[in-house]
Design an enzyme around this catalytic site. Structure first.
Site, PDB file in Angstrom:
ATOM      1  CG  HIS A 104      26.388  -7.389  60.589  1.00 59.85           C
ATOM      2  ND1 HIS A 104      25.783  -8.049  61.632  1.00 59.85           N
ATOM      3  CD2 HIS A 104      27.288  -6.541  61.163  1.00 59.85           C
ATOM      4  CE1 HIS A 104      26.285  -7.621  62.784  1.00 59.85           C
ATOM      5  NE2 HIS A 104      27.202  -6.704  62.521  1.00 59.85           N
ATOM      6  CD  GLU A 105      29.928  -4.114  59.628  1.00 61.18           C
ATOM      7  OE1 GLU A 105      29.789  -2.964  60.090  1.00 61.18           O
ATOM      8  OE2 GLU A 105      30.258  -5.093  60.337  1.00 61.18           O
TER       9      GLU A 105
ATOM     10  CG  HIS B 212      26.589  -1.661  62.568  1.00 57.31           C
ATOM     11  ND1 HIS B 212      26.140  -1.690  63.868  1.00 57.31           N
ATOM     12  CD2 HIS B 212      27.352  -2.784  62.413  1.00 57.31           C
ATOM     13  CE1 HIS B 212      26.608  -2.759  64.480  1.00 57.31           C
ATOM     14  NE2 HIS B 212      27.342  -3.444  63.615  1.00 57.31           N
TER      15      HIS B 212
ATOM     16  CG  HIS C 216      21.405   2.088  64.983  1.00 52.55           C
ATOM     17  ND1 HIS C 216      22.005   1.349  65.980  1.00 52.55           N
ATOM     18  CD2 HIS C 216      20.445   2.804  65.613  1.00 52.55           C
ATOM     19  CE1 HIS C 216      21.429   1.606  67.134  1.00 52.55           C
ATOM     20  NE2 HIS C 216      20.482   2.494  66.946  1.00 52.55           N
TER      21      HIS C 216
END
Length: 674
Positions: A464-465, A468, A471
């Site tokens: 998940h991290e 980020h 992104h």
């Protein structure tokens, strides 16, 4: 401390690759002088813009604004990650002193009517789409900040913003203290039956680090639910751990935050009224992708009803399994028993296959390589801000440098709970910069020489991290304001949630999920059983999340002038009004440790995880329908969405990716709510 900044490491951009901050040269005494010099330099840059005798133009006003604030941004990006990851008393003292100064400085700039009028005078004819959007966003930022208020209104607004920054800093620091204070000491090994040998060694090491000559210390993570609750067979130990978690921030000691929360909610309500909004929730949601507060409630309401029904059904099943009524401290333990007995999945027993190094190199990085053509080289010669921090250089498929990725995976007493991504340097074609990003997690550090074995939830957090991080790394915009994750709050979780899909993708799973001792793959069929079991527990998971999201909205729908005298009674009434008063399913965060909304920028925005999940679930369905883990799919996702930051409307970026608006059906199916 000296005010001399002539040798301050923040004075100019770092000369290290990709402008990686020179952490080896940075000392605590550098921060305050750098902030003060940054404030002064930025105000001088603003004064030069407003005093320019030439007519306002895109170059001499908007681009000049984008190029300003460089020194202040450098120190701010480093300091606030350090404050979260290494919040020593010295750093906390600086944070308390600088937070209101930053709030006041921001007001000084955005409440400058002369500067605002110059932005209004900038002609937009002939500008390209990104430049035109930049002008529009700056104009909005002035009006949202209150530039249109009269002198008295602006003065009160500045007072409120200063008070909120001070209270938010205090809240965050007290929550960290509360996490440390709430750790549960156990002297008798038999009371920890169910913990693995690795977990016992970690708990013993934590006890020694805390000054205990013997025994074990169960440290806490930020949410209500604690991982050890899944395996501890001793019901009394589970009960102790549960109430230690639930009571944080509400005791009689210095870590109590309830008064701070109530004061912040009242100030936010007053601020919203000053700016012309009925509530803080209305004000906070106005710039998001959600069109209104009403639309958020319209989405959450039917999901809430379905989730609570599912939670009640799960509770009945768990009571049948346990042979007694289920309390909150029983739920995770018996839920895992159902998962083992009915789906053949024992999450605790899978940890030997989830070793951190393999999860990173052979899982997280491998998926990014197959999908986006990326490669990673660890740079052991580049220093992080703590000995545990690692640095990787990230390369595009053609061998060119994309940016730097830092990983800070272990918990420590000075690190706030949870997991997050920060940017040290943001990509910008205007400035010629590559992204430098960091992921912070809170994995218990094993004794020296022992492997770091992850829970399944920690594997999810790693992927998940890193979503980020991608992104931020993939950003390909001109202007810093639009870079990377500088998107609406209810869109920012979307790319990170999409990246979770590769955890159980067969090719990826087979590459990283190998026994840390034998090298054997996961037992055959494990992934299929995990997928089959994915709907089990969704009633609990959705209900505990929605409890927190609705509690957040309740705090921020207060009418101006309302004073909450008893925050716990307010919390209980808010949950009851929303139909979420299930004692066995407490909200994921209670007021006393809801750092997201009182200190983390998610005020009236915790709904964004499930709002983003609509896009996430639909995107996962798109990947599966179009061939899954392929370079073509990765390039399409990168070019149409991940690289665009806020340079285009986020929902338009989704349409560019998917060719249509999002469909809610995949989300409802994923959560068993169809």
């Amino acid at each position: 401390m000296t005010d001399d900044v002539s040798a301050n490491p923040f004075l100019v951009a770092s000369g290290l690759p990709c402008q990686l901050p020179d952490f080896a040269a940075i000392r605590d005494v550098d921060y305050l002088p750098a902030f003060e010099a940054g404030f002064a330099r930025h105000l001088a840059e603003i004064a030069a813009i407003t005093a320019n005798p030439e007519p306002a133009s895109f170059a001499n006003t908007v681009v000049a604004m984008e190029r300003s604030r460089a020194m202040l941004t450098r120190v701010e990006n480093v300091f606030f990650n350090i404050a979260g990851a290494c919040g020593t008393p010295a750093i906390q003292d600086i944070e308390q002193r600088i937070a209101p100064r930053l709030a006041d400085h921001g007001d000084t700039v955005l409440l400058d009517n002369t500067l605002y009028q110059r932005f209004l005078a900038v002609p937009t004819e002939g500008l390209d789409a990104e430049s035109s959007r930049l002008v529009a966003e700056y104009r909005k930022s002035f009006t949202r900040a209150g530039v249109g208020l009269d002198a008295a209104g602006q003065a009160r607004l500045r007072e409120i913003n200063g008070q909120l920054s001070t209270l938010g800093t205090q809240f965050s620091q007290r929550v960290l203290q509360g996490i440390n204070d709430a750790a549960v000491f156990v002297s008798d090994r038999t009371e920890l039956d169910g913990l693995s040998a690795d977990d016992l060694a970690t708990a013993a090491a934590a006890a020694r680090a805390a000054g205990h000559g013997s025994g074990y210390l169960l440290t806490l993570i930020l949410p209500t639910a604690q991982p050890a609750m899944e395996v501890l067979t001793n019901r009394e130990t589970r009960r102790r751990l549960h109430f230690a978690s639930l009571g944080r921030g509400a005791g009689d000691g210095e870590a109590n935050v309830l008064g701070l929360a109530a004061a912040m909610a009242a100030l936010r309500a007053e601020k919203a009224a000053l700016l012309g909004f009925p509530t803080e929730a209305d004000r906070a949601i106005e710039p998001q992708t959600a069109p209104s507060l009403e639309s958020v409630h319209a989405m959450l309401s039917p999901i809430t009803a379905a989730a609570v029904r599912n939670a009640h059904a799960e509770a009945e099943k768990l009571a049948s399994t346990a042979g007694h009524d289920i309390e909150a401290w029983d739920w995770a333990f018996y839920s895992e028993q159902v998962r083992r007995d009915e789906y053949g999945v024992d999450l605790a027993a899978l940890r030997p296959w989830f070793e951190l190094e393999s999860v990173l190199e052979n899982g997280v990085f491998y998926a990014a390589s197959k999908l986006y053509g990326l490669s990673f080289a660890e740079r052991t010669g580049m220093a992080g801000y703590h000995p545990d921090v690692r640095v990787w250089e990230v390369f595009n498929e053609d061998g060119s440098t994309l940016g730097l990725f830092l990983g800070d995976y272990y918990t420590r007493d000075t690190k706030r709970g949870g997991a997050w991504m920060n940017s040290f340097v943001e990509q910008s074609a205007l400035e010629g910069t590559h992204a430098v990003v960091v992921n912070n997690l809170n994995i218990p550090k094993p004794p020296a020489g022992e492997p770091t074995l992850l829970t399944y939830d920690e594997v999810v957090t790693c992927f998940h991290e890193f979503g980020h991080a991608l992104h931020g790394l993939f950003s390909a915009v001109t202007f810093p304001l639009f870079s990377g994750t500088n998107v609406p709050r209810d869109f920012v979780e979307y790319p990170s949630q999409v990246n979770e899909m590769w955890i159980l993708w067969p090719e990826v799973l087979a590459n990283y999920a190998k026994h840390h001792q034998s090298g054997e793959p996961l037992p055959e069929g494990t992934a299929d059983r995990l997928r089959a079991a994915s709907l089990w527990g969704q009633g609990f998971a959705t209900t505990e999340y929605l409890g927190a999201a609705l509690l957040d909205l309740a705090w921020h729908e207060l009418a101006p002038g309302t004073t909450v005298e008893d925050p716990l009674a307010f919390e209980a009434a808010a949950l009851a009004a929303a139909g979420m008063d299930l004692p066995a399913v407490p909200p994921r965060y209670r007021t006393g440790y809801f750092n997201h909304i009182f200190a983390g920028g998610y005020a009236a925005g915790y709904y964004s995880y499930i709002w983003s999940e609509v896009l996430d679930a639909d995107t996962v369905a798109w990947f599966k329908a179009n061939g899954g883990l392929s370079r073509a799919n990765g390039e399409h996702f990168r070019s149409t969405l991940l690289s665009r930051g806020f340079s285009v409307d986020p929902l338009q970026a989704f349409r560019d990716f998917a060719g249509r608006d999002a469909d809610t059906a995949p989300l409802l199916a994923r959560r068993g709510l169809a």
